[in-house]
Structure formats: structure tokens, C-alpha cells
Enzyme design. Sequence first.
Site, mmCIF file in Angstrom:
data_model
loop_
_atom_site.group_PDB
_atom_site.id
_atom_site.type_symbol
_atom_site.label_atom_id
_atom_site.label_comp_id
_atom_site.label_asym_id
_atom_site.label_seq_id
_atom_site.Cartn_x
_atom_site.Cartn_y
_atom_site.Cartn_z
ATOM 1 N N THR A 35 0.851 -1.187 0.000
ATOM 2 C CA THR A 35 0.000 0.000 0.000
ATOM 3 C C THR A 35 0.888 1.239 0.000
ATOM 4 O O THR A 35 1.870 1.299 0.744
ATOM 5 C CB THR A 35 -0.943 0.020 1.220
ATOM 6 O OG1 THR A 35 -1.805 -1.110 1.121
ATOM 7 C CG2 THR A 35 -1.801 1.273 1.259
ATOM 8 N N PHE A 64 1.144 5.054 0.882
ATOM 9 C CA PHE A 64 0.522 6.103 1.681
ATOM 10 C C PHE A 64 1.137 7.439 1.286
ATOM 11 O O PHE A 64 2.316 7.483 0.929
ATOM 12 C CB PHE A 64 0.823 5.877 3.170
ATOM 13 C CG PHE A 64 0.170 4.651 3.752
ATOM 14 C CD1 PHE A 64 -1.003 4.749 4.477
ATOM 15 C CD2 PHE A 64 0.749 3.393 3.600
ATOM 16 C CE1 PHE A 64 -1.596 3.624 5.021
ATOM 17 C CE2 PHE A 64 0.158 2.259 4.142
ATOM 18 C CZ PHE A 64 -1.020 2.374 4.851
#
Length: 625
Positions: free
Chosen positions: A530, A532
Site C-alpha cells: 500500500t 501512503f
Amino acid sequence: MILVLEKDITREQKAYIRSVLFEAGCIVREMSQEGQSVIGAVGKGNMDIEEINALAGVEKVVPISTSFKLVSRSMHPEDTHVQVGDVTVGGERITVIAGPCAVESREQALSIAREVRTYGAVLFRGGAFKPRSSPYSFQGLEEEGLKILAEVREETGMGVVTEITSPAHADMMMKYVDVVQIGARNMQNFELLKCVGRMGKPVVLKRGLSSTIEEWLMSAEYILSEGNDNVILCERGIRTFEPYTRNTLDLSAIPVLKNLTHLPVVIDPSHATGIREKVSPMARAAIAAGADALMIEVHNDPDNALSDGPQSLYPKQFGQLMRDIYVIAPVVDRQLDYSYLDKARAVNHINTVNGKGKEKTAFLGDFGTFSHIACSRYFGSKISAVPKPSFRSIFEAVKTGDAYFGIVPLENSLNGSIHENYDLLLEYDLKIVGEVTLRIKHNLIGQPGAKIEDIQRIKAPPPAFDQCRQFLQGHESWELVPVNATAAAIKMINEDSAAAEAAIGSKEAAELYKMEVIEEGIETDPRNYTRFVVISANPIKRGNRKKSSLIFSTGNQPGALFEALKIFADNTINLVKLESRPIHGKPWEYMFYVDLEADAEAESFQPILSALKEKTDYLKLLGSY
Ligand code: PEP
Ligand code: MN
């Protein structure tokens, strides 16, 4: 020896135990292990274990079986983090030390320093006293070299590392440098070890050319026993029968050391291989093997270097290596941070301007969530993380100044974009100031001691179920209970304390809530990352920005998007992401979200932005980072 103390020990009993140990000439360290108080005691004399065991408040005494004591893991179960100014060696962020073998001139050192800093090095190395095999080789600029190093620190903000070859130089070193290095040839120079132990400055302790790991750790023990715990162990290759490389890099030392000692480990592939082409492959391998830091020789004119030219990387090669490390680090739960120093400066600035406590970052969910992990990976422990219930509340907190930074996920490598955050970036006038990529490793988490056979119910957010589908299909009888966040699930099963309940989440969350990982890495595809982004109302000043994000929309006529994108192509700007999102209130019209590899806030980019403005209806620069 390790003294495990009784849970209900009184203050007086503890004080008495300490006084007995001090009188016996012991070095005493207090710590806590799994909630229990423990005292580590190391001394020269032959202390009577039975006698210590009989003292009131002592539950048991465990001898330390290794010859090294203070450096051993049993004395200090947690990893030691060595602090050099704003830089932490050890922990989640990889530290890269770079610079020439020797400081040759002011211009040479400053020029190399500026380049390696741009590529993300956080400490600068350079020898001023060079222990050379031949007395006729360049021996270093001595004090003049140290003065140049101090100037490098002043100008670039990088801490400086240099070798100390004699206790007679201690005062000079104290004055000019941040880290002293004990060279391979001096690893068993015990007077020098005691000297740097007393100096108290962080020490890079190189492994001797033909020393065993135990001998090396005993040398570190000398430094710690003088009261200096700030030791970084440096593997730089050992002598073997193999002539194709200068030395043989012992990468297996990394896992061996990680088991034996709490001290951080830096790998020096330059002296290990002695050949430029071999440096980057071994540096990449070192990070994959769990090294905390790298020390790389870099020279702007290696052909004319006064020492170790053939093993020195050209600055550009160093930059390429840093890009590789940036990609590799998240695979092994680490991070390489290009803007480490600028960020530390910004955080310190916030602290001085606003007073302590303002340096907050808002993140989604509870402590232990992946957002929280991303936050500590990006900022280290210098900033306090504040949980928020929604993405919008993160943007609000940053807008109102309640938090200085916010951290939000933008995209997942398996599930795609998190559109809500893209929409919020459009709506709020905040800047993207950084990014961090996290490998999402899911674990099955249960009560301590719980067995997989006991489990009947799993709590997790639906995307976590999706990502662990294959594993869950092997346990079809389990009831899947959807909850909002992984950390919330772990908190719930902690409160329920039933062996039949389990959750999916991070190792960190399991530790935080005193739960146990029953099965590690249960996600179907391990390439689960992921990305960010860090948002702020105020951009981080200065710095070294490699990427930018912007949003634009175009008119609805043939070739409109092509015309806009052509501007990037004409300026050889690489786009790393292009995505369209519907515009609210205008059905079938779209905004384009672009990530590109350039600093769009730089002066030189402004003509490109102007050209883009002409070809678009709407243009917003989300930030360069
Ligand atoms: C150096 O770092 O330049 C150096 C001399 O290293 P080593 O002591 O490992 O040979
Ligand atoms: Mn060298």
C-alpha cells in the site's frame, strides 16, 4: 548474569540488590522483559550465584552463557538504536553512510557530499587519518581533513564519520566529528577501544580482517564496558583464499549478529569487494538480508582518487543503487527515506516554533493499524501519531492545524486506488509532502497459546478477507465476522479472550495488544503493497523531491488529453501513474490524476506548468516530495 526479580519486589529490596552488585564491581543495567523487572549484571569477579539468588526480591538468576555480556541479546532484548543527531541507526529506516575513502580537499569533500545527500545519504564518511598498507601511500589530511568534515556537516546537515587511529586524536575527534570509526586493522587495539568507549560518541566498529564474530563482539564489549552503548557493527569483508574480490563479504554475519546482539549492523560492500561493479549487488543483498545500514565509498573522480578509487562508485551509480534500495526495503519491512534529513529538520522546526506536542500526525483507525505503522516508518518515533475515525477527519485535522501532518493510503497494489482520498485531495487545499510504501503482510492472530484447531471465528475488515482468500478456503468452517479495521479486530479478540476467536492483522498490532501470531504471512499474494501519502498544510522546506502529483481536466474535444500529455513527453518526463476520476456534478466528465518523476515545484519546471495550464481547463499541483 540476569536477575529476574519478583513481581511484588519493594523499592528498598531493589535498591539493596543494586548496592550488592555495585559493591561487587558489577556494571548494572535495569530492564523490563515481558512485563517483568530484570537486572543485568556484568562483573569481573567470580560472584556467587547462590548468594545473589538468596537475596530478597530475586526470583531467579540466569548466567549469561556467552563470553560477551553487555552486547548480548540476553542483556538487552530490544534492538539498540544509535542516535546521530537527527539520524537513527537501527529501526525501520535504513541509514546510508556515503562518501570518499579519504578527504582529499575541501572541494572534493563538499562536492561529493552535496551529491550523495541529493541521492538520500544521511551521514557522510571520509578518512582524515588513513591507516595504509604502505607507508608511502597518502596518509590523509589529518586535522585539516577533520575541519573539512566539520564544514561538510555545517553545509549539508549530514553527520560525519571518520576513522580514529590513535587515542592521541580523541580531543580532535570530539571537536569535529559525529561518529568515530575503528578500522578493521584496529579492531583489537584495546587501548583505542577503551578510548572510544570513554569518548561516548557513536562508534562504527569494523570487523577485523580475519576476526571471528565472537572476537568482534568482544571488541564491542570493551567499548560498552566503558559506558558507551552507541556501537554500530560494520561487516567489511574478511580475508579468505578467494582472490577475485578484495575480501569475502560475510553476509551470513547479519542474521548471526541479529540473534547474538542488540547492536545495529552496517554493511560496507566497498572494502569487502574492492571492485566498483560488485558493490551495488552486495549492497542490495545486504538490505535483503536485514542490514540496518550501508556504508558506501563514492568519489567524483575515482580514477584520480588518492585511495580506494577502483571500489568507489560514481555519484550517479550511487543514486541508482539508492533507487534499488528504495524498492527493496519495503519487501523486508524497512524504508529508505530520500528526505530523511529535511523531514527531521522540519519536525524540529515545528517543535521549536509551536512548542512540543504540535508535531502530530493524524492517521486512520487505532494504534497498530497499517496506517499507524506507515506513520512510524515515515517519521520514526519523533512525532506522535493521533488516531482519527475517518479519512475526512484526517484532512480536517490537518486543515485546522490540530495535526501538522496526516497520513492516508492512496493505492494498494492488489485492490487499486482508494478513491475517497483522491477526492479529498481535490477538495482540500493541502499538499502532499511525502510518500511511504508499506508491504501488507497479514497474520492470523489469536490468544497467547491458542491453537489453529481451536479457532471458530475470524474478525477482520472485508479487504483483509479478500486478500487472504486462499488461506481461508482451507478453513471453511470458520465464521467470518467483518469489522472496520484490523487493529479494532485484535482489540476485540483481546477483550473477548476466547481461544475460538482470531483476527487478521499486523505483527505490530499483535504485539501491541499482547496477542500472538498463530500463522504468519497468510495473504494470497505476497506482493501486496500500500502506498501512503503524507499531507500537510505547509510544505516541508528545501529538500530533494523526486516525484510530484497533480490533477487536471481538459476540454471535451478530440486530442485534448493527448495535447496535455504531449507536454510531458516533449520534456522527457516520466509518468508513473495516470488515472481518471469522474467529476462530481458533471456526468461523463473526468479529472486526470498524474504522478510524475520530477520536482514540479522547482523553478525549472514552471514553464512546463504554464504550458500545461494552456492545455487544461483545471490544474492543481498536489505537491512534490
Ligand atoms: C575505510 O573505511 O576507508 C577503511 C580503511 O576501512 P577498513 O578499516 O575496513 O579497511
Ligand atoms: Mn577505503
